[in-house]
Design a protein around this motif. Structure first.
Motif, PDB file in Angstrom:
ATOM      1  N   UNK A 296       8.882 -58.723   9.407  1.00 53.53           N
ATOM      2  CA  UNK A 296      10.211 -59.316   9.279  1.00 53.53           C
ATOM      3  C   UNK A 296      10.158 -60.812   9.566  1.00 53.53           C
ATOM      4  N   UNK A 297      11.212 -61.501   9.177  1.00 53.49           N
ATOM      5  CA  UNK A 297      11.316 -62.941   9.417  1.00 53.49           C
ATOM      6  C   UNK A 297      12.693 -63.257   9.971  1.00 53.49           C
ATOM      7  N   UNK A 298      12.744 -64.319  10.742  1.00 50.48           N
ATOM      8  CA  UNK A 298      14.013 -64.866  11.220  1.00 50.48           C
ATOM      9  C   UNK A 298      14.260 -66.177  10.487  1.00 50.48           C
ATOM     10  N   UNK A 299      15.504 -66.377  10.028  1.00 51.96           N
ATOM     11  CA  UNK A 299      15.805 -67.530   9.189  1.00 51.96           C
ATOM     12  C   UNK A 299      16.994 -68.314   9.731  1.00 51.96           C
ATOM     13  N   UNK A 300      16.848 -69.637   9.805  1.00 50.87           N
ATOM     14  CA  UNK A 300      17.927 -70.513  10.230  1.00 50.87           C
ATOM     15  C   UNK A 300      18.363 -71.401   9.083  1.00 50.87           C
ATOM     16  N   UNK A 301      19.673 -71.553   8.921  1.00 43.84           N
ATOM     17  CA  UNK A 301      20.217 -72.261   7.760  1.00 43.84           C
ATOM     18  C   UNK A 301      21.112 -73.405   8.228  1.00 43.84           C
ATOM     19  N   UNK A 302      20.991 -74.550   7.573  1.00 44.52           N
ATOM     20  CA  UNK A 302      21.841 -75.700   7.909  1.00 44.52           C
ATOM     21  C   UNK A 302      22.063 -76.538   6.662  1.00 44.52           C
ATOM     22  N   UNK A 303      23.131 -77.333   6.709  1.00 50.18           N
ATOM     23  CA  UNK A 303      23.485 -78.191   5.578  1.00 50.18           C
ATOM     24  C   UNK A 303      23.455 -79.647   6.014  1.00 50.18           C
ATOM     25  N   UNK A 304      23.002 -80.506   5.119  1.00 51.37           N
ATOM     26  CA  UNK A 304      22.911 -81.938   5.412  1.00 51.37           C
ATOM     27  C   UNK A 304      24.294 -82.572   5.370  1.00 51.37           C
ATOM     28  N   UNK A 305      24.688 -83.155   6.481  1.00 53.08           N
ATOM     29  CA  UNK A 305      25.975 -83.850   6.534  1.00 53.08           C
ATOM     30  C   UNK A 305      25.826 -85.307   6.091  1.00 53.08           C
ATOM     31  N   UNK A 306      26.959 -85.938   5.842  1.00 52.76           N
ATOM     32  CA  UNK A 306      26.943 -87.340   5.413  1.00 52.76           C
ATOM     33  C   UNK A 306      26.302 -88.219   6.484  1.00 52.76           C
ATOM     34  N   UNK A 307      25.429 -89.109   6.058  1.00 50.18           N
ATOM     35  CA  UNK A 307      24.717 -90.058   6.922  1.00 50.18           C
ATOM     36  C   UNK A 307      23.776 -89.387   7.925  1.00 50.18           C
ATOM     37  N   UNK A 308      23.428 -88.132   7.661  1.00 51.81           N
ATOM     38  CA  UNK A 308      22.512 -87.412   8.546  1.00 51.81           C
ATOM     39  C   UNK A 308      21.084 -87.559   8.023  1.00 51.81           C
ATOM     40  N   UNK A 309      20.115 -87.588   8.915  1.00 49.90           N
ATOM     41  CA  UNK A 309      18.715 -87.718   8.512  1.00 49.90           C
ATOM     42  C   UNK A 309      18.113 -86.345   8.255  1.00 49.90           C
ATOM     43  N   UNK A 310      16.977 -86.350   7.564  1.00 48.85           N
ATOM     44  CA  UNK A 310      16.263 -85.087   7.327  1.00 48.85           C
ATOM     45  C   UNK A 310      15.830 -84.468   8.650  1.00 48.85           C
ATOM     46  N   UNK A 311      15.390 -85.305   9.580  1.00 49.46           N
ATOM     47  CA  UNK A 311      14.928 -84.796  10.874  1.00 49.46           C
ATOM     48  C   UNK A 311      16.055 -84.059  11.592  1.00 49.46           C
ATOM     49  N   UNK A 312      17.247 -84.620  11.511  1.00 51.71           N
ATOM     50  CA  UNK A 312      18.399 -83.989  12.151  1.00 51.71           C
ATOM     51  C   UNK A 312      18.734 -82.660  11.472  1.00 51.71           C
ATOM     52  N   UNK A 313      18.649 -82.637  10.152  1.00 57.77           N
ATOM     53  CA  UNK A 313      18.913 -81.402   9.411  1.00 57.77           C
ATOM     54  C   UNK A 313      17.916 -80.310   9.796  1.00 57.77           C
ATOM     55  N   UNK A 314      16.639 -80.683   9.842  1.00 58.10           N
ATOM     56  CA  UNK A 314      15.602 -79.701  10.173  1.00 58.10           C
ATOM     57  C   UNK A 314      15.756 -79.197  11.605  1.00 58.10           C
ATOM     58  N   UNK A 315      16.194 -80.077  12.476  1.00 55.65           N
ATOM     59  CA  UNK A 315      16.415 -79.677  13.872  1.00 55.65           C
ATOM     60  C   UNK A 315      17.541 -78.645  13.957  1.00 55.65           C
ATOM     61  N   UNK A 316      18.594 -78.841  13.173  1.00 56.01           N
ATOM     62  CA  UNK A 316      19.700 -77.873  13.155  1.00 56.01           C
ATOM     63  C   UNK A 316      19.221 -76.518  12.631  1.00 56.01           C
ATOM     64  N   UNK A 317      18.443 -76.534  11.548  1.00 51.76           N
ATOM     65  CA  UNK A 317      17.939 -75.284  10.990  1.00 51.76           C
ATOM     66  C   UNK A 317      16.996 -74.595  11.966  1.00 51.76           C
ATOM     67  N   UNK A 318      16.221 -75.390  12.682  1.00 53.61           N
ATOM     68  CA  UNK A 318      15.292 -74.838  13.663  1.00 53.61           C
ATOM     69  C   UNK A 318      16.067 -74.156  14.804  1.00 53.61           C
ATOM     70  N   UNK A 319      17.140 -74.791  15.248  1.00 52.46           N
ATOM     71  CA  UNK A 319      17.955 -74.195  16.308  1.00 52.46           C
ATOM     72  C   UNK A 319      18.624 -72.908  15.826  1.00 52.46           C
ATOM     73  N   UNK A 320      19.034 -72.900  14.563  1.00 52.38           N
ATOM     74  CA  UNK A 320      19.637 -71.680  13.998  1.00 52.38           C
ATOM     75  C   UNK A 320      18.606 -70.560  13.911  1.00 52.38           C
ATOM     76  N   UNK A 321      17.380 -70.921  13.564  1.00 48.73           N
ATOM     77  CA  UNK A 321      16.315 -69.919  13.482  1.00 48.73           C
ATOM     78  C   UNK A 321      16.024 -69.304  14.854  1.00 48.73           C
TER      79      UNK A 321
END
Length: 341
Positions: free
Chosen positions: A295-320
Motif C-alpha cells: 500500500x501507499x500513503x498519498x498527500x495532495x496539495x495545490x499551488x497557491x498564488x505567489x507560492x514556491x515549489x518548495x512550499x507546495x512540496x512541503x504541504x504535500x509532504x505534510x499531507x502524506x
C-alpha cells in the motif's frame, strides 16, 4: 575554475590559438584535444595550465594520451561543454574548411594557367630553364593540393566526432536527470522540468510513500524491495498524462506534479494510484511466499498564488505524513482528511 567567454571575436581568437598549439605539437584535431588546448590558451583552468607548462618545461611530449588524461581530470565534469567547447570548435572548423576550399580553387586556377604556359613553351627550346621552373611549381601545387585534401578529409571526419560527442553529452544529461531503477525523473530532473511550468496557473502535486517499506526490504530482501519500487513506478507512469511530471525523490518516495490541474483532479488520480497499488499480488518465487498487501500513503496539495515549489512540496509532504498517522493506505489533501479506503 572555469569561466564562459561571451565575446565571439575573442573566443574565435582563442580557438585559432588552440588549433595552432595542436598543430605545433602534432595533436589530432579532435574535440578532446581541442577542449584541453582551448582551456590552456584561455587560462580558464590554473591546474590544467600548470600541468601543461610543467610538461613543456621538462621537455616532455605533449601527446594525445597526455591530453586525454588532462581532459578526464580537469574538463570532463565541467559545465556547459557544448556551449563553451563544441560550438567555438565547430565555428573554427567551418572557417578553416572554407579557407582551405578557397585556396584549393585558387591553386587549381594557377596550375591551369601554368600548364597553358608550359605547353606554349614546349615550342621554344631556348626557354627550357623557365619550363623546368614552371614544371617544378606545378608539382609543388599538386602536392599542396593533395595535402590540403587530406587535411580537409580529416577535419570533415572531425565534424562527425563533434556531432557524436554532442549526442553523448545530451544522453548524459538525460541520464543525469533520470532515476536508474525506475526510469522516472530524479529530483534534479524534476526541478529542471518544473522550469517550463507557468506559475500563474493552477498546479497540484501528489507526494507518495510506500507503507512499511523497511519491512519488505528486511523480510524479503532488497531485490524484492527494488521490484516493488519498479512496479509502483510503472503504475505512476501509466496514470499520468504527458503534461505531468513524475519523479522518484529517493528511497520509497515519489512525487507527481500535475500541470494546470486543480486539487480535485489530483484527488482522483491519487485514489486511482492507491487502488492500483493495493491490487498488486507479489510472489517470491524461490520461497513460494506471497508478500503482504502493498500500500501507499498519498498527500495532495495545490499551488497557491505567489507560492514556491518548495512550499507546495512541503504541504504535500505534510499531507502524506497525515495519511500515515491516520492509518496509511489512504489519500489526504492538506488540512483535509479523506475517508479511509
Amino acid at each position: 575554475m572555469y569561466t564562459t567567454n561571451n565575446n565571439y571575436k575573442e573566443a574565435q581568437l582563442l580557438s585559432d590559438r588552440a588549433l595552432a598549439f595542436m598543430a605545433n605539437h602534432d595533436l589530432i584535431p579532435n574535440p578532446i584535444n581541442y577542449a584541453v588546448t582551448y582551456h590552456y590558451v584561455s587560462n580558464d583552468s590554473t591546474d590544467l595550465k600548470s600541468a601543461i607548462e610543467k610538461k613543456l618545461n621538462n621537455n616532455g611530449q605533449i601527446d594525445n594520451v597526455f591530453i586525454e588524461c588532462l581532459f578526464n581530470e580537469h574538463i570532463c565534469a565541467a559545465q556547459n561543454i557544448e556551449t563553451f567547447i563544441l560550438s567555438p570548435f565547430e565555428k573554427t572548423l567551418t572557417k578553416t574548411l572554407k579557407k582551405i576550399d578557397a585556396q584549393i580553387v585558387n591553386e587549381k586556377e594557377i596550375a591551369f594557367n601554368l600548364r597553358k604556359v608550359n605547353k606554349a613553351l614546349n615550342q621554344f627550346t631556348q626557354h627550357k630553364p623557365l619550363k623546368s621552373l614552371i614544371s617544378f611549381i606545378i608539382n609543388l601545387i599538386s602536392n599542396s593540393q593533395s595535402q590540403r585534401k587530406s587535411l580537409t578529409d580529416e577535419l570533415t571526419h572531425t565534424y562527425a566526432e563533434v556531432n557524436l560527442l554532442r549526442t553523448q553529452l545530451n544522453e548524459s544529461r538525460d541520464q543525469a536527470a533520470e532515476d536508474i531503477l525506475t526510469g522516472l525523473l530524479n529530483r534534479r530532473g524534476c526541478q529542471s522540468k518544473l522550469q517550463s511550468f507557468d506559475l500563474s496557473k493552477t498546479h497540484s502535486t501528489i507526494m507518495i510513500d510506500i507503507d512499511h517499506f523497511k519491512q519488505i526490504n528486511d523480510g524479503f530482501g532488497h531485490t524484492v524491495g527494488d521490484k516493488v519500487i519498479q512496479l509502483i513506478a510503472s503504475i505512476i507512469k501509466k496514470s499520468i498524462t504527458a503534461d505531468d511530471i513524475a519523479a522518484r525523490l529517493g528511497g520509497e518516495e515519489f512525487i507527481i506534479v500535475m500541470n494546470n490541474k486543480p486539487t480535485k483532479v489530483a484527488e482522483l488520480l491519487a485514489e486511482k494510484i492507491r487502488a492500483s497499488v493495493e491490487k498488486l499480488k507479489l510472489l517470491q518465487k524461490h520461497t513460494n511466499t506471497y508478500l503482504p498487501t502493498i500500500s501507499v500513503s498519498l498527500g495532495i496539495a495545490e499551488l497557491n498564488e505567489k507560492e514556491s515549489w518548495e512550499s507546495l512540496f512541503d504541504k504535500a509532504d505534510r499531507a502524506m505524513y497525515q495519511a500515515k498517522k491516520l492509518g496509511r493506505n489512504r489519500c489526504v489533501v492538506i488540512e483535509q482528511s479523506l475517508k479511509p479506503a
